[in-house]
Design a protein around this motif. Structure first.
Motif, PDB file in Angstrom:
ATOM      1  N   MET A   1       0.364  -1.364  -0.023  1.00 56.19           N
ATOM      2  CA  MET A   1      -0.285   0.005  -0.489  1.00 56.19           C
ATOM      3  C   MET A   1       1.387   1.504  -0.188  1.00 56.19           C
ATOM      4  SD  MET A   1      -3.605   1.479   2.707  1.00 56.19           S
ATOM      5  CE  MET A   1      -4.500   0.108   2.790  1.00 56.19           C
ATOM      6  N   PRO A   2       1.176   2.821  -0.674  1.00 55.29           N
ATOM      7  CA  PRO A   2       1.499   3.480  -0.678  1.00 55.29           C
ATOM      8  C   PRO A   2       1.590   4.423   0.449  1.00 55.29           C
ATOM      9  CG  PRO A   2       0.322   3.180  -2.697  1.00 55.29           C
ATOM     10  CD  PRO A   2      -0.096   2.446  -1.485  1.00 55.29           C
ATOM     11  N   GLN A   3       2.319   4.710   0.896  1.00 58.34           N
ATOM     12  CA  GLN A   3       2.863   5.619   1.915  1.00 58.34           C
ATOM     13  C   GLN A   3       1.448   6.550   2.133  1.00 58.34           C
ATOM     14  OE1 GLN A   3       3.945   4.444   4.327  1.00 58.34           O
ATOM     15  NE2 GLN A   3       3.158   5.906   5.472  1.00 58.34           N
ATOM     16  N   TRP A   4       1.354   7.470   1.321  1.00 60.47           N
ATOM     17  CA  TRP A   4       0.440   8.527   1.140  1.00 60.47           C
ATOM     18  C   TRP A   4      -1.349   8.102   1.381  1.00 60.47           C
ATOM     19  CZ3 TRP A   4      -3.837   8.352  -2.640  1.00 60.47           C
ATOM     20  CH2 TRP A   4      -3.924   7.328  -3.490  1.00 60.47           C
ATOM     21  N   LEU A   5      -1.511   6.899   1.224  1.00 56.39           N
ATOM     22  CA  LEU A   5      -2.876   6.608   1.085  1.00 56.39           C
ATOM     23  C   LEU A   5      -2.498   5.747   2.076  1.00 56.39           C
ATOM     24  CD1 LEU A   5      -5.601   5.213   0.561  1.00 56.39           C
ATOM     25  CD2 LEU A   5      -4.342   3.283  -0.890  1.00 56.39           C
ATOM     26  N   CYS A   6      -1.817   4.881   3.201  1.00 51.66           N
ATOM     27  CA  CYS A   6      -1.922   4.922   4.165  1.00 51.66           C
ATOM     28  C   CYS A   6      -2.447   6.061   5.505  1.00 51.66           C
ATOM     29  CB  CYS A   6      -0.248   4.016   4.988  1.00 51.66           C
ATOM     30  SG  CYS A   6      -0.529   3.057   6.124  1.00 51.66           S
ATOM     31  N   ASN A   7      -1.075   7.147   5.252  1.00 49.03           N
ATOM     32  CA  ASN A   7      -1.670   8.336   6.300  1.00 49.03           C
ATOM     33  C   ASN A   7      -2.498   8.543   5.952  1.00 49.03           C
ATOM     34  OD1 ASN A   7       1.094   8.036   6.991  1.00 49.03           O
ATOM     35  ND2 ASN A   7       1.660   9.119   4.962  1.00 49.03           N
ATOM     36  N   GLN A   8      -3.335   8.967   4.764  1.00 48.17           N
ATOM     37  CA  GLN A   8      -4.437   9.276   4.816  1.00 48.17           C
ATOM     38  C   GLN A   8      -5.573   8.556   5.673  1.00 48.17           C
ATOM     39  OE1 GLN A   8      -6.048  10.499   0.969  1.00 48.17           O
ATOM     40  NE2 GLN A   8      -4.528  11.640   0.445  1.00 48.17           N
ATOM     41  N   LEU A   9      -5.529   6.509   4.898  1.00 47.89           N
ATOM     42  CA  LEU A   9      -6.069   5.674   6.255  1.00 47.89           C
ATOM     43  C   LEU A   9      -6.428   5.884   7.618  1.00 47.89           C
ATOM     44  CD1 LEU A   9      -6.243   2.856   3.964  1.00 47.89           C
ATOM     45  CD2 LEU A   9      -8.066   3.755   4.837  1.00 47.89           C
ATOM     46  N   MET A  10      -5.253   5.965   7.472  1.00 52.14           N
ATOM     47  CA  MET A  10      -4.757   6.136   9.172  1.00 52.14           C
ATOM     48  C   MET A  10      -4.973   8.152   9.623  1.00 52.14           C
ATOM     49  SD  MET A  10      -1.326   4.738  10.071  1.00 52.14           S
ATOM     50  CE  MET A  10      -0.391   6.477  10.157  1.00 52.14           C
ATOM     51  N   ARG A  11      -5.175   9.100   9.399  1.00 57.40           N
ATOM     52  CA  ARG A  11      -6.294   9.974   9.538  1.00 57.40           C
ATOM     53  C   ARG A  11      -7.797  10.027   9.620  1.00 57.40           C
ATOM     54  NH1 ARG A  11      -4.174  13.195   6.054  1.00 57.40           N
ATOM     55  NH2 ARG A  11      -2.283  12.856   6.556  1.00 57.40           N
ATOM     56  N   ALA A  12      -8.255   9.030   8.386  1.00 61.37           N
ATOM     57  CA  ALA A  12      -9.865   8.577   8.497  1.00 61.37           C
ATOM     58  C   ALA A  12      -9.914   8.224   9.763  1.00 61.37           C
ATOM     59  CB  ALA A  12      -9.813   9.224   6.858  1.00 61.37           C
ATOM     60  N   PHE A  13      -9.532   7.667  10.236  1.00 57.93           N
ATOM     61  CA  PHE A  13      -9.651   6.343  10.769  1.00 57.93           C
ATOM     62  C   PHE A  13      -9.433   7.366  12.259  1.00 57.93           C
ATOM     63  CE2 PHE A  13      -9.193   2.897   8.666  1.00 57.93           C
ATOM     64  CZ  PHE A  13     -10.049   1.879   8.681  1.00 57.93           C
ATOM     65  N   GLN A  20     -15.050   9.147   3.874  1.00 60.89           N
ATOM     66  CA  GLN A  20     -13.430   8.893   3.438  1.00 60.89           C
ATOM     67  C   GLN A  20     -12.520   8.013   3.383  1.00 60.89           C
ATOM     68  OE1 GLN A  20     -12.536  11.225   2.404  1.00 60.89           O
ATOM     69  NE2 GLN A  20      -9.752  11.386   2.359  1.00 60.89           N
ATOM     70  N   ILE A  21     -12.849   6.862   4.769  1.00 59.64           N
ATOM     71  CA  ILE A  21     -12.642   5.667   4.903  1.00 59.64           C
ATOM     72  C   ILE A  21     -13.064   4.482   3.703  1.00 59.64           C
ATOM     73  CG2 ILE A  21     -12.715   3.182   6.370  1.00 59.64           C
ATOM     74  CD1 ILE A  21     -12.569   5.314   8.971  1.00 59.64           C
ATOM     75  N   ARG A  22     -14.401   4.805   3.292  1.00 61.44           N
ATOM     76  CA  ARG A  22     -14.990   3.851   1.878  1.00 61.44           C
ATOM     77  C   ARG A  22     -14.359   4.951   1.254  1.00 61.44           C
ATOM     78  NH1 ARG A  22     -20.828   5.397   4.562  1.00 61.44           N
ATOM     79  NH2 ARG A  22     -20.846   3.385   5.922  1.00 61.44           N
ATOM     80  N   LEU A  23     -14.135   5.933   1.351  1.00 66.15           N
ATOM     81  CA  LEU A  23     -13.347   6.113  -0.666  1.00 66.15           C
ATOM     82  C   LEU A  23     -12.154   5.973  -0.298  1.00 66.15           C
ATOM     83  CD1 LEU A  23     -14.300   8.377  -2.592  1.00 66.15           C
ATOM     84  CD2 LEU A  23     -12.698  10.023  -1.420  1.00 66.15           C
ATOM     85  N   LEU A  24     -11.258   5.549   0.057  1.00 65.37           N
ATOM     86  CA  LEU A  24     -10.360   5.601   0.975  1.00 65.37           C
ATOM     87  C   LEU A  24     -10.088   3.873   0.100  1.00 65.37           C
ATOM     88  CD1 LEU A  24      -8.073   7.421   2.648  1.00 65.37           C
ATOM     89  CD2 LEU A  24      -7.954   8.460   0.628  1.00 65.37           C
TER      90      LEU A  24
END
Length: 45
Positions: A1-13, A20-24
């Motif tokens: 998983m790309p780092q940018w996506l991982c960071n955005q997922l963690m922020r959304a959680f 946002q979680i569903r979109l990501l």
């Protein structure tokens, strides 16, 4: 998983932003199916 996506997922959680979680999550599955070769796939784009 790309780092940018991982960071955005963690922020959304952390924000508990379900939309946002569903979109990501959808983005991740789309990205994964486009970048990994599927055995026996027909009509690849």
């Amino acid at each position: 998983m790309p780092q940018w996506l991982c960071n955005q997922l963690m922020r959304a959680f952390h924000k508990r932003d379900r939309r946002q979680i569903r979109l990501l999550n959808d983005c991740w599955y789309f990205y994964r199916t486009r970048t990994t070769p599927e055995s026996g796939s027909v009509g690849r784009v």
